[in-house]
Design a protein around this motif. Sequence first.
Motif, PDB file in Angstrom:
ATOM      1  N   PRO A  24      83.447  44.793  13.253  1.00 27.10           N
ATOM      2  CA  PRO A  24      82.529  45.878  13.601  1.00 27.10           C
ATOM      3  C   PRO A  24      83.140  46.768  14.685  1.00 27.10           C
ATOM      4  N   ARG A  25      82.870  48.058  14.613  1.00 28.52           N
ATOM      5  CA  ARG A  25      83.477  49.018  15.549  1.00 28.52           C
ATOM      6  C   ARG A  25      83.220  48.670  17.010  1.00 28.52           C
ATOM      7  N   ASP A  26      81.979  48.272  17.316  1.00 26.93           N
ATOM      8  CA  ASP A  26      81.678  47.982  18.718  1.00 26.93           C
ATOM      9  C   ASP A  26      82.439  46.754  19.216  1.00 26.93           C
ATOM     10  N   LEU A  27      82.657  45.783  18.356  1.00 27.11           N
ATOM     11  CA  LEU A  27      83.431  44.604  18.745  1.00 27.11           C
ATOM     12  C   LEU A  27      84.900  44.971  18.925  1.00 27.11           C
ATOM     13  N   SER A  28      85.456  45.737  18.006  1.00 27.17           N
ATOM     14  CA  SER A  28      86.850  46.176  18.141  1.00 27.17           C
ATOM     15  C   SER A  28      87.047  46.967  19.429  1.00 27.17           C
ATOM     16  N   ALA A  29      86.124  47.889  19.701  1.00 29.01           N
ATOM     17  CA  ALA A  29      86.236  48.710  20.913  1.00 29.01           C
ATOM     18  C   ALA A  29      86.184  47.833  22.168  1.00 29.01           C
ATOM     19  N   LEU A  30      85.310  46.855  22.176  1.00 24.11           N
ATOM     20  CA  LEU A  30      85.211  45.949  23.315  1.00 24.11           C
ATOM     21  C   LEU A  30      86.502  45.162  23.495  1.00 24.11           C
ATOM     22  N   LEU A  31      87.017  44.589  22.400  1.00 22.56           N
ATOM     23  CA  LEU A  31      88.239  43.781  22.479  1.00 22.56           C
ATOM     24  C   LEU A  31      89.450  44.612  22.888  1.00 22.56           C
ATOM     25  N   LEU A  32      89.445  45.892  22.571  1.00 23.08           N
ATOM     26  CA  LEU A  32      90.538  46.764  22.995  1.00 23.08           C
ATOM     27  C   LEU A  32      90.449  47.114  24.485  1.00 23.08           C
ATOM     28  N   GLN A  33      89.298  46.820  25.091  1.00 25.58           N
ATOM     29  CA  GLN A  33      89.135  46.997  26.540  1.00 25.58           C
ATOM     30  C   GLN A  33      89.390  45.695  27.289  1.00 25.58           C
ATOM     31  N   THR A  34      88.907  44.602  26.731  1.00 28.27           N
ATOM     32  CA  THR A  34      89.072  43.282  27.338  1.00 28.27           C
ATOM     33  C   THR A  34      89.032  42.240  26.230  1.00 28.27           C
ATOM     34  N   ASP A  35      90.030  41.390  26.182  1.00 27.21           N
ATOM     35  CA  ASP A  35      90.134  40.391  25.113  1.00 27.21           C
ATOM     36  C   ASP A  35      89.304  39.162  25.478  1.00 27.21           C
ATOM     37  N   GLY A  36      87.983  39.350  25.453  1.00 25.14           N
ATOM     38  CA  GLY A  36      87.050  38.276  25.748  1.00 25.14           C
ATOM     39  C   GLY A  36      86.288  38.537  27.035  1.00 25.14           C
ATOM     40  N   ILE A  37      85.097  37.937  27.112  1.00 28.76           N
ATOM     41  CA  ILE A  37      84.251  38.049  28.301  1.00 28.76           C
ATOM     42  C   ILE A  37      83.724  36.663  28.639  1.00 28.76           C
ATOM     43  N   GLU A  38      83.950  36.264  29.874  1.00 27.09           N
ATOM     44  CA  GLU A  38      83.426  34.989  30.360  1.00 27.09           C
ATOM     45  C   GLU A  38      82.186  35.268  31.186  1.00 27.09           C
ATOM     46  N   GLY A  39      81.134  34.465  30.957  1.00 27.62           N
ATOM     47  CA  GLY A  39      79.889  34.628  31.687  1.00 27.62           C
ATOM     48  C   GLY A  39      79.935  34.007  33.068  1.00 27.62           C
ATOM     49  N   PRO A  40      78.858  34.161  33.815  1.00 30.06           N
ATOM     50  CA  PRO A  40      78.816  33.684  35.199  1.00 30.06           C
ATOM     51  C   PRO A  40      78.922  32.172  35.354  1.00 30.06           C
ATOM     52  N   TYR A  41      78.665  31.432  34.296  1.00 27.21           N
ATOM     53  CA  TYR A  41      78.722  29.971  34.364  1.00 27.21           C
ATOM     54  C   TYR A  41      79.884  29.406  33.543  1.00 27.21           C
ATOM     55  N   GLY A  42      80.848  30.272  33.203  1.00 24.32           N
ATOM     56  CA  GLY A  42      82.014  29.841  32.446  1.00 24.32           C
ATOM     57  C   GLY A  42      81.835  29.859  30.944  1.00 24.32           C
ATOM     58  N   GLU A  43      80.672  30.298  30.469  1.00 24.62           N
ATOM     59  CA  GLU A  43      80.438  30.349  29.031  1.00 24.62           C
ATOM     60  C   GLU A  43      81.218  31.511  28.418  1.00 24.62           C
ATOM     61  N   ALA A  44      81.596  31.346  27.175  1.00 27.06           N
ATOM     62  CA  ALA A  44      82.375  32.366  26.466  1.00 27.06           C
ATOM     63  C   ALA A  44      81.425  33.346  25.793  1.00 27.06           C
ATOM     64  N   VAL A  45      81.024  34.381  26.527  1.00 28.86           N
ATOM     65  CA  VAL A  45      80.100  35.375  25.988  1.00 28.86           C
ATOM     66  C   VAL A  45      80.729  36.046  24.775  1.00 28.86           C
ATOM     67  N   VAL A  46      81.984  36.456  24.904  1.00 25.80           N
ATOM     68  CA  VAL A  46      82.756  36.980  23.772  1.00 25.80           C
ATOM     69  C   VAL A  46      84.120  36.306  23.825  1.00 25.80           C
ATOM     70  N   TRP A  47      84.488  35.672  22.717  1.00 25.64           N
ATOM     71  CA  TRP A  47      85.784  35.011  22.646  1.00 25.64           C
ATOM     72  C   TRP A  47      86.917  36.030  22.536  1.00 25.64           C
ATOM     73  N   PRO A  48      88.114  35.645  22.932  1.00 27.14           N
ATOM     74  CA  PRO A  48      89.294  36.474  22.639  1.00 27.14           C
ATOM     75  C   PRO A  48      89.468  36.603  21.116  1.00 27.14           C
ATOM     76  N   ALA A  49      90.148  37.640  20.692  1.00 25.44           N
ATOM     77  CA  ALA A  49      90.314  37.920  19.261  1.00 25.44           C
ATOM     78  C   ALA A  49      90.876  36.732  18.487  1.00 25.44           C
ATOM     79  N   GLU A  50      91.885  36.078  19.025  1.00 24.24           N
ATOM     80  CA  GLU A  50      92.488  34.927  18.328  1.00 24.24           C
ATOM     81  C   GLU A  50      91.470  33.818  18.115  1.00 24.24           C
TER      82      GLU A  50
END
Length: 132
Positions: A24-50
Amino acid sequence: MPSCPPADPAVLHRVEQSLGHPLPRDLSALLLQTDGIEGPYGEAVVWPAEQILENNQTFRTDPEIRSLYRPFDSLLFIGDNGGGDQFALGQASVRAGVHVWDHETDERSLVAADLAGYVRRALESGGEDWYR
């Protein structure tokens, strides 16, 4: 929240080729800004592309998973809560938005209308079960 370097566009292309559909475009755009997002408690809000590629391939092809749960072909898994539940973008026949898959019940529920809303809610949450 630690920041990750952007995903390599070649990796995103490989993910799309391997999964057999564009991200999806919004996911691609996000991953092109940051390859994953970790939450405040270490949870993987968005995984890296791999990891998105690896986990989706596992959910779709592992014989044990396929024997225990309904098919996942209409979901694109993108993250988890650290306790077993997974978050996925709805595709094809599933309602658009971000859904949570409960690993204990195989229930799939809408938790956000879009990726931006999901990320915002997850990062502003008070813990791993913010979506309940």
